[in-house]
Design a protein around this motif. Sequence first.
Motif, short mmCIF file in Angstrom:
data_model
loop_
_atom_site.label_atom_id
_atom_site.label_comp_id
_atom_site.label_asym_id
_atom_site.label_seq_id
_atom_site.Cartn_x
_atom_site.Cartn_y
_atom_site.Cartn_z
N GLU A 110 2.60 13.12 3.07
CA GLU A 110 2.88 12.94 1.66
C GLU A 110 1.59 12.82 0.85
N MET A 111 0.61 12.11 1.38
CA MET A 111 -0.66 11.94 0.69
C MET A 111 -1.35 13.29 0.50
N PHE A 112 -1.32 14.11 1.56
CA PHE A 112 -1.94 15.43 1.49
C PHE A 112 -1.19 16.34 0.54
N ASP A 113 0.12 16.40 0.69
CA ASP A 113 0.93 17.30 -0.12
C ASP A 113 0.80 16.98 -1.61
N ARG A 114 0.71 15.69 -1.93
CA ARG A 114 0.67 15.29 -3.33
C ARG A 114 -0.75 15.23 -3.88
N GLY A 115 -1.73 15.47 -3.02
CA GLY A 115 -3.11 15.59 -3.50
C GLY A 115 -3.67 14.35 -4.14
N ILE A 116 -3.35 13.19 -3.59
CA ILE A 116 -3.83 11.96 -4.20
C ILE A 116 -5.27 11.65 -3.75
N THR A 117 -5.94 10.86 -4.55
CA THR A 117 -7.26 10.32 -4.20
C THR A 117 -7.10 8.84 -3.89
N MET A 118 -7.77 8.36 -2.85
CA MET A 118 -7.73 6.94 -2.54
C MET A 118 -9.16 6.41 -2.48
N ARG A 119 -9.41 5.32 -3.20
CA ARG A 119 -10.72 4.66 -3.19
C ARG A 119 -10.52 3.20 -2.81
N LEU A 120 -11.37 2.71 -1.95
CA LEU A 120 -11.17 1.36 -1.44
C LEU A 120 -12.48 0.80 -0.93
N GLY A 121 -12.46 -0.49 -0.62
CA GLY A 121 -13.64 -1.09 -0.01
C GLY A 121 -13.99 -2.43 -0.63
N LEU B 128 0.83 -1.21 0.00
CA LEU B 128 0.00 0.00 0.00
C LEU B 128 0.86 1.26 0.00
N VAL B 129 1.90 1.27 0.81
CA VAL B 129 2.79 2.43 0.85
C VAL B 129 3.46 2.62 -0.51
N ALA B 130 3.86 1.52 -1.14
CA ALA B 130 4.47 1.62 -2.47
C ALA B 130 3.48 2.18 -3.49
N CYS B 131 2.21 1.79 -3.37
CA CYS B 131 1.17 2.34 -4.26
C CYS B 131 1.06 3.85 -4.07
N ILE B 132 1.07 4.29 -2.82
CA ILE B 132 0.96 5.72 -2.52
C ILE B 132 2.16 6.48 -3.07
N LYS B 133 3.34 5.94 -2.91
CA LYS B 133 4.55 6.63 -3.33
C LYS B 133 4.78 6.56 -4.85
N SER B 134 4.12 5.60 -5.51
CA SER B 134 4.36 5.40 -6.94
C SER B 134 3.34 6.10 -7.83
N VAL B 135 2.28 6.65 -7.23
CA VAL B 135 1.28 7.35 -8.03
C VAL B 135 1.71 8.81 -8.19
N ARG B 136 1.36 9.39 -9.31
CA ARG B 136 1.76 10.78 -9.56
C ARG B 136 0.96 11.74 -8.67
N ARG B 137 1.41 12.97 -8.58
CA ARG B 137 0.64 14.01 -7.89
C ARG B 137 -0.73 14.14 -8.55
N GLY B 138 -1.76 14.19 -7.72
CA GLY B 138 -3.11 14.29 -8.25
C GLY B 138 -3.67 12.99 -8.79
N GLY B 139 -2.91 11.87 -8.61
CA GLY B 139 -3.36 10.58 -9.12
C GLY B 139 -4.27 9.86 -8.14
N THR B 140 -4.64 8.63 -8.50
CA THR B 140 -5.61 7.86 -7.72
C THR B 140 -5.03 6.51 -7.33
N VAL B 141 -5.19 6.16 -6.06
CA VAL B 141 -4.82 4.84 -5.54
C VAL B 141 -6.10 4.05 -5.30
N SER B 142 -6.21 2.90 -5.93
CA SER B 142 -7.36 2.01 -5.76
C SER B 142 -6.92 0.80 -4.95
N VAL B 143 -7.63 0.53 -3.87
CA VAL B 143 -7.24 -0.55 -2.96
C VAL B 143 -8.26 -1.68 -3.07
#
Length: 393
Positions: free
Chosen positions: A324-335, A294-309
Amino acid sequence: MRALTWQGRESVSVETVPDPSIQEPNDAIVQVTSTAICGSDLHLYKVLGPYLHQGDVLGHETMGTVVEVGPEAGDLQIGDRVVVPFNISCGHCWMCSRGLFAQCETTQVTSQGKGASLFGFTDLYGSVPGGQAEYLRVPQAQFGPVKVPEGAADERFLYLSDVLPTAWQAFMFADVPEDGTVAVFGLGPIGQMTCRIAKLADRRVIGIDDVPERLELAREWGVEVIDDSAVDDVTQAILDLTEGRGADSTVDAVGMESHGSPLTGAAIEVVGHLPDALAKPALDRVGIDQLAALVACIKSVRRGGTVSVAGVYGGELDPMPLMEMFDRGITMRLGQCHVKRWTDDIVKVLEKDEDALGVESLATHHLPLDEAPAAYEMFQEKKDGCIKVVLKP
């Protein structure tokens, strides 16, 4: 009937148990023709054992033939061939009316603070007997079961129970731009299908794993692969493939038992050996996961990108790189997957003459139900090139 039962930590056996019967007017009984072992079953096999009871019937990827129906089972009829979604939903409550079938208010396990009931998945999700058995009782049969065409091979439709909708949701949640790149972490069955769905949608796909057979299978489907055991830094490898920016979207198809977190893994191992009375509150209140993927997913997505879990997590105190998640403005969707939300779209692909997603060849092992205990061990240890096991009762 014969059924695969949980007997203890990393111990399952096929036993004779009572046949299921109609308990509610909207129940149905299905004679199982195919049932598969899921990566989530391995969580039960080891980590989530404290929430199981000796003799619990496992399994939630099931298809078969209807042999009995209650008076309120809708248009389901004896003789229908059906696939059974792994989550049990009514189709008409507030949540279901919004497509949130994994949060069905009719079957929510409110005593545990959890969402919709699941087949074969512990006290946390209703203790509903699972489908790695000769027969399965299906609650909410007026909505859940998906009818499949007569004459079609089981494996053309079997994965509608979990693998395909979970992978479909993983791709949809990733929100990959039309000209974008998605990096899929974990190339087990969910990861493989997520890659294929993304390729079908004409996206660029990078797949990450360390199992040679999984990497080779993904490569055969046009996926650019990274062997994370052969690189010093997976994130850097993805940056190198994406002009230093990162993937537009990343998918975590690994979940709570990710490798690369030895201290966390040791802590989980200790909890797993505690008596249930101690292990349950430990998992519920201070549970932690192995978060390397999960951490690798977060660090490997571009700024403003989306992480799907798509991978399953169970921790309550997991540390996250929020700055880092806040600064890079990522979106995370999961469930948990809302299976019936995606069924119609997937069926359109499955009904084509060509096997566009390779579902009929995904399983590497086809075994009788009696060999399920050995299959669990093989799947967990990734032996014999095992990617997917289908059992035949």
